[in-house]
Scaffold this motif. Structure first.
Motif, PDB file in Angstrom:
ATOM      1  N   ASP A 189       6.815   3.477  -7.998  1.00 24.42           N
ATOM      2  CA  ASP A 189       5.898   2.517  -7.361  1.00 24.42           C
ATOM      3  C   ASP A 189       5.663   2.864  -5.895  1.00 24.42           C
ATOM      4  O   ASP A 189       4.553   2.740  -5.380  1.00 24.42           O
ATOM      5  CB  ASP A 189       6.446   1.102  -7.489  1.00 24.42           C
ATOM      6  CG  ASP A 189       6.242   0.521  -8.883  1.00 24.42           C
ATOM      7  OD1 ASP A 189       5.362   1.014  -9.598  1.00 24.42           O
ATOM      8  OD2 ASP A 189       6.966  -0.426  -9.244  1.00 24.42           O
ATOM      9  N   ALA A 190       6.746   3.298  -5.208  1.00 24.11           N
ATOM     10  CA  ALA A 190       6.603   3.679  -3.792  1.00 24.11           C
ATOM     11  C   ALA A 190       5.688   4.900  -3.666  1.00 24.11           C
ATOM     12  O   ALA A 190       4.821   4.951  -2.783  1.00 24.11           O
ATOM     13  CB  ALA A 190       7.967   3.973  -3.188  1.00 24.11           C
ATOM     14  N   ASN A 191       5.858   5.883  -4.553  1.00 23.62           N
ATOM     15  CA  ASN A 191       4.999   7.067  -4.517  1.00 23.62           C
ATOM     16  C   ASN A 191       3.553   6.706  -4.830  1.00 23.62           C
ATOM     17  O   ASN A 191       2.624   7.256  -4.235  1.00 23.62           O
ATOM     18  CB  ASN A 191       5.510   8.105  -5.519  1.00 23.62           C
ATOM     19  CG  ASN A 191       6.795   8.780  -5.065  1.00 23.62           C
ATOM     20  OD1 ASN A 191       7.253   8.556  -3.948  1.00 23.62           O
ATOM     21  ND2 ASN A 191       7.375   9.586  -5.935  1.00 23.62           N
ATOM     22  N   ARG A 192       3.369   5.782  -5.756  1.00 22.33           N
ATOM     23  CA  ARG A 192       2.006   5.359  -6.090  1.00 22.33           C
ATOM     24  C   ARG A 192       1.345   4.679  -4.901  1.00 22.33           C
ATOM     25  O   ARG A 192       0.173   4.942  -4.607  1.00 22.33           O
ATOM     26  CB  ARG A 192       2.031   4.420  -7.303  1.00 22.33           C
ATOM     27  CG  ARG A 192       0.660   3.887  -7.679  1.00 22.33           C
ATOM     28  CD  ARG A 192       0.687   3.111  -8.969  1.00 22.33           C
ATOM     29  NE  ARG A 192       1.611   1.992  -8.933  1.00 22.33           N
ATOM     30  CZ  ARG A 192       1.764   1.123  -9.929  1.00 22.33           C
ATOM     31  NH1 ARG A 192       1.068   1.274 -11.035  1.00 22.33           N
ATOM     32  NH2 ARG A 192       2.615   0.134  -9.825  1.00 22.33           N
ATOM     33  N   ARG A 193       2.067   3.818  -4.212  1.00 20.84           N
ATOM     34  CA  ARG A 193       1.483   3.134  -3.038  1.00 20.84           C
ATOM     35  C   ARG A 193       1.129   4.137  -1.955  1.00 20.84           C
ATOM     36  O   ARG A 193       0.080   4.029  -1.308  1.00 20.84           O
ATOM     37  CB  ARG A 193       2.469   2.089  -2.503  1.00 20.84           C
ATOM     38  CG  ARG A 193       2.634   0.871  -3.401  1.00 20.84           C
ATOM     39  CD  ARG A 193       3.379  -0.241  -2.688  1.00 20.84           C
ATOM     40  NE  ARG A 193       4.724   0.151  -2.314  1.00 20.84           N
ATOM     41  CZ  ARG A 193       5.794  -0.003  -3.090  1.00 20.84           C
ATOM     42  NH1 ARG A 193       5.658  -0.539  -4.312  1.00 20.84           N
ATOM     43  NH2 ARG A 193       6.993   0.354  -2.690  1.00 20.84           N
ATOM     44  N   PHE A 194       1.993   5.126  -1.767  1.00 21.60           N
ATOM     45  CA  PHE A 194       1.728   6.129  -0.737  1.00 21.60           C
ATOM     46  C   PHE A 194       0.469   6.931  -1.083  1.00 21.60           C
ATOM     47  O   PHE A 194      -0.412   7.140  -0.237  1.00 21.60           O
ATOM     48  CB  PHE A 194       2.931   7.059  -0.611  1.00 21.60           C
ATOM     49  CG  PHE A 194       2.745   8.156   0.401  1.00 21.60           C
ATOM     50  CD1 PHE A 194       2.992   7.942   1.741  1.00 21.60           C
ATOM     51  CD2 PHE A 194       2.315   9.414   0.003  1.00 21.60           C
ATOM     52  CE1 PHE A 194       2.814   8.953   2.679  1.00 21.60           C
ATOM     53  CE2 PHE A 194       2.129  10.438   0.922  1.00 21.60           C
ATOM     54  CZ  PHE A 194       2.390  10.195   2.265  1.00 21.60           C
ATOM     55  N   LEU A 195       0.385   7.379  -2.330  1.00 24.70           N
ATOM     56  CA  LEU A 195      -0.773   8.162  -2.737  1.00 24.70           C
ATOM     57  C   LEU A 195      -2.048   7.335  -2.705  1.00 24.70           C
ATOM     58  O   LEU A 195      -3.129   7.852  -2.393  1.00 24.70           O
ATOM     59  CB  LEU A 195      -0.552   8.723  -4.146  1.00 24.70           C
ATOM     60  CG  LEU A 195       0.533   9.802  -4.264  1.00 24.70           C
ATOM     61  CD1 LEU A 195       0.751  10.158  -5.731  1.00 24.70           C
ATOM     62  CD2 LEU A 195       0.187  11.041  -3.464  1.00 24.70           C
ATOM     63  N   ARG A 196      -1.938   6.066  -3.012  1.00 24.02           N
ATOM     64  CA  ARG A 196      -3.109   5.193  -2.964  1.00 24.02           C
ATOM     65  C   ARG A 196      -3.706   5.175  -1.562  1.00 24.02           C
ATOM     66  O   ARG A 196      -4.930   5.216  -1.378  1.00 24.02           O
ATOM     67  CB  ARG A 196      -2.702   3.790  -3.403  1.00 24.02           C
ATOM     68  CG  ARG A 196      -3.843   2.812  -3.535  1.00 24.02           C
ATOM     69  CD  ARG A 196      -3.300   1.496  -4.019  1.00 24.02           C
ATOM     70  NE  ARG A 196      -4.350   0.501  -4.166  1.00 24.02           N
ATOM     71  CZ  ARG A 196      -4.134  -0.736  -4.537  1.00 24.02           C
ATOM     72  NH1 ARG A 196      -2.898  -1.130  -4.810  1.00 24.02           N
ATOM     73  NH2 ARG A 196      -5.124  -1.583  -4.647  1.00 24.02           N
TER      74      ARG A 196
END
Length: 531
Positions: free
Chosen positions: A171-178
């Protein structure tokens, strides 16, 4: 274009750099018509393809094209159709090389990637967050060159896929990439083209909600062969290297992938280059790394969640999404290359696709993976698979029954909880073991009046099996009902002419309490004698 090469030296196995292939004198399948199409298509493009299908090479081709390296394109389709006097600055982000399963690893790697680009472009190192630095870099390159910037992102989804076993990190990686991909939208006025590739097609609400301008080319028929080799490609480019290899066997083992156009089937490029180099028909692609989350999915949801998908019809929407919190097995198998499109039906404004395993390599290896996930002793998979193949090829129905009984007795207790009264579990497990040993199988094989649960054939024999679950006091009635259903609805009738007396219809009843066969009724409906 470099020194001439001969034999296996011309094969660019593992080379993902367009410049190295062209200057090194390697064989090259001309994908520049697709590159030219992409340059004239919408401004922001996205493409999903399985691993080792040539996504990175295609992005590198776009990079060299936009940078106007004309000498690399001599003799290719794009050469006389491109303005070589107008280079664009290119920013390329490649997430393929690192493991992003640990918290903070993505942020660190992305910052280092930008620092390298900033240093090479001499724009000065940024001190703010990665999205802001990215936007600043694009703006600086636009002002300095006077031309809009091309942004290429390779393996955009790997930071999330690497962390699927750790929901918090994913989830943290997804937020960063978003945030990073959202910066592309913020820079729209400075961007000539952005092209993003990966394996998974995450829903826009999950990752691209801040950058929802991307046009998804993954199922666009025009781009069906943008990655991969067609038969025509092999004949035109690799005729010498293919000499002496059995082309029909190559098609059976390796051909069959399709995305937007089911009629134009493809080979995996890495696979074919390995085959031409080694001269061995082996499992070169599947064994390079099956996603851990596939085995995890089978463990969590049961064998049938994956094992029932071969031959089924799937709505287009199910193939388009792959989310961290709700992985759809159909999307996972399709996007990973283990299912492919065989047929398409239009339904109003949408489509449905009939999905199948693409070829023998995938069928056998995926069958083995699924069977191993269900069995308490993985060594049983290969042994029982061989025995099953022998039983089918000899037309020995009693041996077939014995093999299936042994198979169901060996199910791991973690998977047995998924079985219960659901007959599909027993069908899926029998199919997986048959697939793993090369027995031709057809699940839910359609006839004019219905679909058989499982069809096995080999050695001139065919077994049409219909499964039911029932308690012991209902077993006799249910096995007759199962056999009659298969016979009365004509499930075996399509095999009457080809197999004649060697067509066997089988009714199978499984006791859900015992989790094994309680009745096994076989008859030869087209023979003068019974079983």
């Amino acid at each position: 274009m470099g020194m001439p090469r001969t034999g296996r030296e011309v094969l660019p196995t593992g080379i993902q750099t367009f410049k190295d292939i062209r200057e090194g004198g390697y064989r090259y399948v001309d994908k520049t018509p697709f590159a030219l199409l992409a340059t004239r298509d919408d401004r922001h493009l996205f493409l999903s393809r399985p691993r080792r299908f040539g996504k990175s090479l295609f992005l590198d081709t776009l990079k060299e094209l936009y940078e106007c390296r004309e000498h690399l394109f001599q003799g290719l389709a794009v050469h006389d159709r491109w303005d070589w006097s107008a280079p664009h600055p290119v920013v390329r982000l490649n997430f393929a090389g690192e493991d992003y399963g640990l918290g903070g690893s993505l942020q660190k790697e992305a910052a280092a990637m930008l620092a390298d680009i900033e240093e090479e472009a001499e724009t000065g190192l940024g001190a703010a967050g990665v999205p802001h630095r990215f936007a600043r870099l694009v703006g600086t390159l636009r002002r300095r060159s006077g031309r809009r910037v091309v942004v290429l992102v390779d393996e955009y989804d790997k930071p999330i896929l690497d962390a699927l076993g750790n929901r918090e990190v994913a989830d943290a990686n997804r937020r960063f990439l978003r945030g990073l991909y959202g910066a592309i939208k913020a820079c729209d006025a400075h961007i000539e083209k952005s092209f993003v590739t990966g394996i998974a097609r995450f829903p826009r609400t999950s990752l691209f909600s801040a950058a929802n301008q991307f046009t998804d080319l993954s199922l666009d028929p025009r781009y069906n062969a943008v990655c991969g080799f067609t038969d025509h490609d092999l004949d035109a480019v690799f005729a010498r290297e293919l000499h002496g290899l059995d082309r029909e066997e190559l098609r059976r083992c390796y051909n069959g992938y399709a995305w937007g156009d089911p009629m134009e089937t493809l080979y995996n490029p890495y696979e074919m280059l390995r085959v031409m180099g080694s001269r061995e028909i082996e499992s070169h692609w599947f064994e390079t790394g099956t996603p851990d989350h596939l085995a995890q999915l089978v463990a969590e949801r049961g064998l049938t969640a994956v094992g029932e998908l071969d031959g089924t019809w799937i709505e287009r929407e199910r193939l388009s999404d792959f989310d961290v919190g709700a992985i759809d097995p159909a999307a996972l198998l399709f996007q990973s290359g283990y299912l492919t499109i065989r047929e398409r039906k239009r339904e109003g404004m949408s489509s449905r696709y009939r999905m199948e395993y693409p070829n023998v390599e995938v069928r056998e290896n995926l069958g083995r993976l699924l069977a191993n996930a269900a069995m308490s002793n993985r060594r049983q998979t290969r042994t029982l698979g061989s025995l099953l193949r022998d039983a089918v090829e000899r037309g020995d129905e009693r041996e077939l029954e014995a093999v299936l009984r042994s198979l169901y007795a060996g199910v791991a207790h973690q998977q047995a909880r998924h079985a219960g009264r659901y007959e599909g579990f027993y069908v899926a497990l029998a199919k997986a073991v048959a697939d793993s040993s090369g027995v031709p199988t057809l699940a839910e094989e359609s006839s004019a009046r219905g679909s058989a649960d499982l069809v096995l054939h080999g050695g001139g024999n065919v077994f049409v099996l219909e499964f039911k679950t029932a308690a012991s006091d209902r077993a006799d009635a249910e096995v007759e009902a199962a056999w009659n259903q298969a016979h009365d609805k004509g499930y075996a009738l399509k095999y009457a002419a080809q197999f004649k007396e060697r067509a066997v219809v089988v009714g199978v009843v499984v006791d859900p309490a015992e989790r094994n066969i309680s009745r096994f009724l076989c008859r030869r409906p087209f023979a003068a004698r019974g079983c």
